[in-house]
Design a protein around this motif. Sequence first.
Motif, PDB file in Angstrom:
ATOM      1  N   ASN B  70     -32.918   2.611   4.330  1.00 20.62           N
ATOM      2  CA  ASN B  70     -31.650   1.791   4.036  1.00 20.62           C
ATOM      3  C   ASN B  70     -31.456   2.200   2.744  1.00 20.62           C
ATOM      4  O   ASN B  70     -30.725   1.434   2.062  1.00 20.62           O
ATOM      5  CB  ASN B  70     -32.051   0.406   4.317  1.00 20.62           C
ATOM      6  CG  ASN B  70     -33.298  -0.130   3.600  1.00 20.62           C
ATOM      7  OD1 ASN B  70     -33.699   0.920   2.760  1.00 20.62           O
ATOM      8  ND2 ASN B  70     -33.470  -1.243   3.401  1.00 20.62           N
ATOM      9  N   SER B  71     -31.789   3.017   2.038  1.00 25.11           N
ATOM     10  CA  SER B  71     -31.360   3.377   0.561  1.00 25.11           C
ATOM     11  C   SER B  71     -30.821   4.893   0.587  1.00 25.11           C
ATOM     12  O   SER B  71     -30.852   5.469   1.503  1.00 25.11           O
ATOM     13  CB  SER B  71     -32.674   3.499  -0.290  1.00 25.11           C
ATOM     14  OG  SER B  71     -33.589   4.567   0.212  1.00 25.11           O
ATOM     15  N   ASN B 247     -37.098   0.046  -9.845  1.00 15.53           N
ATOM     16  CA  ASN B 247     -36.133   0.683  -8.981  1.00 15.53           C
ATOM     17  C   ASN B 247     -34.852  -0.252  -9.182  1.00 15.53           C
ATOM     18  O   ASN B 247     -34.776  -1.253 -10.127  1.00 15.53           O
ATOM     19  CB  ASN B 247     -36.223   0.352  -7.291  1.00 15.53           C
ATOM     20  CG  ASN B 247     -36.118  -0.869  -6.719  1.00 15.53           C
ATOM     21  OD1 ASN B 247     -35.628  -1.899  -7.434  1.00 15.53           O
ATOM     22  ND2 ASN B 247     -36.506  -0.959  -5.558  1.00 15.53           N
ATOM     23  N   VAL B 249     -32.252  -1.528  -7.331  1.00 17.50           N
ATOM     24  CA  VAL B 249     -32.052  -2.697  -6.613  1.00 17.50           C
ATOM     25  C   VAL B 249     -32.606  -3.785  -7.185  1.00 17.50           C
ATOM     26  O   VAL B 249     -31.576  -4.789  -7.422  1.00 17.50           O
ATOM     27  CB  VAL B 249     -32.617  -2.514  -5.178  1.00 17.50           C
ATOM     28  CG1 VAL B 249     -32.481  -3.977  -4.538  1.00 17.50           C
ATOM     29  CG2 VAL B 249     -32.044  -1.403  -4.177  1.00 17.50           C
ATOM     30  N   ASN B 275     -33.848   5.658  -9.917  1.00 19.50           N
ATOM     31  CA  ASN B 275     -33.384   6.344  -8.691  1.00 19.50           C
ATOM     32  C   ASN B 275     -31.921   6.653  -8.951  1.00 19.50           C
ATOM     33  O   ASN B 275     -31.711   7.355  -8.033  1.00 19.50           O
ATOM     34  CB  ASN B 275     -33.594   4.987  -7.604  1.00 19.50           C
ATOM     35  CG  ASN B 275     -34.790   5.246  -6.836  1.00 19.50           C
ATOM     36  OD1 ASN B 275     -35.802   5.795  -7.206  1.00 19.50           O
ATOM     37  ND2 ASN B 275     -34.753   4.341  -5.893  1.00 19.50           N
ATOM     38  N   ASP B 277     -29.253   4.993  -7.888  1.00 21.49           N
ATOM     39  CA  ASP B 277     -28.593   4.488  -6.742  1.00 21.49           C
ATOM     40  C   ASP B 277     -26.896   4.455  -7.065  1.00 21.49           C
ATOM     41  O   ASP B 277     -26.729   4.140  -8.361  1.00 21.49           O
ATOM     42  CB  ASP B 277     -28.982   3.001  -6.287  1.00 21.49           C
ATOM     43  CG  ASP B 277     -29.979   2.775  -5.508  1.00 21.49           C
ATOM     44  OD1 ASP B 277     -30.643   4.207  -5.228  1.00 21.49           O
ATOM     45  OD2 ASP B 277     -30.337   1.854  -5.324  1.00 21.49           O
TER      46      ASP B 277
END
Lengths: 346, 346
Positions: B70-71, B247, B249, B275, B277
């Motif tokens: 899910n990432s 991270n 999130v 990360n 994202d």
Amino acid sequence: MVTIYDIAAELGLSTSTVSRSLNNSNDVNKKTQKRVLDASCKMGYTSNLLASGLRNRRSNTIGVIIPRLNSAFMSGAIAGIENIINQAGYNLVISQSLENVGREVSCTESMLSNRVAGLIVSLAGDIGSSDHFESFEKHGVPVVFFDRVYDNEKYLNIQIDNFKAAYTITDHLAKQGCREIIHITANRLHTVYQHRVNGYLRALENNGIAFNEKMLIKCDLSDAAGKTVAKQILSMGSRPDGIFSANDVCAIGCMTELKKSGISIPKDIAVAGFNDDPDCCLIEPNLTTIGYDAFGMGELSARVMLEQLSDSFAIPARYSVFMPYHVIIRESTKKEKIGLLQFNAI
Amino acid sequence: MVTIYDIAAELGLSTSTVSRSLNNSNDVNKKTQKRVLDASCKMGYTSNLLASGLRNRRSNTIGVIIPRLNSAFMSGAIAGIENIINQAGYNLVISQSLENVGREVSCTESMLSNRVAGLIVSLAGDIGSSDHFESFEKHGVPVVFFDRVYDNEKYLNIQIDNFKAAYTITDHLAKQGCREIIHITANRLHTVYQHRVNGYLRALENNGIAFNEKMLIKCDLSDAAGKTVAKQILSMGSRPDGIFSANDVCAIGCMTELKKSGISIPKDIAVAGFNDDPDCCLIEPNLTTIGYDAFGMGELSARVMLEQLSDSFAIPARYSVFMPYHVIIRESTKKEKIGLLQFNAI
DNA sequence: TTGTATGCGTTATCAC
DNA sequence: GTGATAACGCATACAA
């Protein structure tokens, strides 16, 4: 590797008895079974699913073909599928068509070669022929489509009512006072997007809003495309006061760019998306959108699959299931003047 | 289904010749081969990978086990793996361990039963025994670990230098003037996170910042956990001026909550994640983070796998590859006073 | 260059 | 309740 021959030899039994024990058959003495199970454990036996599959003329694997693995929706759906499928003792093979029908076709071929027991599919972007799914049908391998489905009743379809959802959210924009609502859709009109367009058009009509072609913008619905669309919008003669994007990613890209140019959302332009990505609550103002249960849709698809698998002699079902969806209204479409109107109305 | 027997019968050949033709062997007349290929096409032949796998004592499938799908990082890595693996004619089976060692073990068992040709793994959250990978080694099935790897040189590991990356970003925070930098890490210290903690500690030390246990916050690194951590931080006696989350999130969840409480970022507290994202560029201010190439890491893992697969007689390689990473400095750590200092320094 | 024969590991049919 | 045997579809060693 240890085989049932080895176990049989070790215990002085036949392979049939060993096989029966391993498969928990009724035609075996419980004590014998226990001996076999113990021995298989001790000897480090691992069943060979290739041999078993060859013998049974099909593997214990369910194939999944999806456009891409990179959205919250898809990973949620996969998780749902896996949850049900694994419980039922099946394995999952996942392939990405990368929105490309050619790749989708080769995915199906590979699934066929692997003799999957069933196939769960969300279609590649383009509308194309469904020929590559016919051999599955021909050989009695059930195929279940979800989300992006063929627009006919020939197959098992799990989806939401995209027409209604798009209608409702466009209607919401109109009710918020938007009079020039544009719609951003995919440049290749998969049925999913076509239905959303139709719902949008109907809502305009019912709200007495005239439509012209310039109000329908086609792109690949990416973040980057959203930013490009924003620039288009800024250069328009009469600036729209509402945007309904066919997905959140594009809506968010668009919003980000509009904000950069000093547009106030929702005051100047109200924006709505589709999917309820987690990012809807990250962007400011939070994005109004259509939410539906990805995990649940995956689970349902898998359940329908298992159902097909269990009664293999039944006539293959042909039906569509519509999952529930809900309109999630957030700040991005709450126009203040409307807030006042609503207040007055009380 | 059509088999090589059917083709052989149709053309008056033996199955061996048909098999050789289909496998593009050299030991077959090119004209014969063409006849076979044409016939197989016309007759709608689909190779049976179960039979072929049984005969070859292994499938043409590569297994992938990851904590979760899910990432952005994971879907990128999977895409990279698939890209290489498919080109090489292999298929992919993906399983999620859901951060659970027990599930990871059953995943490996299922992979073993499917006789995968190789296994690519990113480990479940906990540190655990590596027993469940030994049977692969024992049977000559190569295993490649990426990102979340075992902390020893026994296996093939593709990763980044988490120590250095964490050091660099913590050092950056210190250089921005932060004097009380807390670190949010996972509550189960996988090596990846342990290394980040170590890098963080070293950077504190080298910048003359005293460390105490309260500065290390353990959680599950989820968005919700980030929000909880924010509340903890707000209630602290001496409020930190820098946060380094293991991270993005969690960093973003934390930031969102801090902002709600009127904390100004980076003025009051600078925040950095890990990360890169896509959400790092959505949150305001944009999040400083460590970026590394997920797709490339997937590709590399797959390449190393193929390498192992090709020279099956070579001594299994045992080494770690460190992928490049880069510190991406965005607004969330650009303290204004430092901006001025830098200006003065010019 | 082609064909014959065999085995990969399992399950199902049949006989005992 | 258990065992012998054949067959699933393919690939290879060996013979021709």
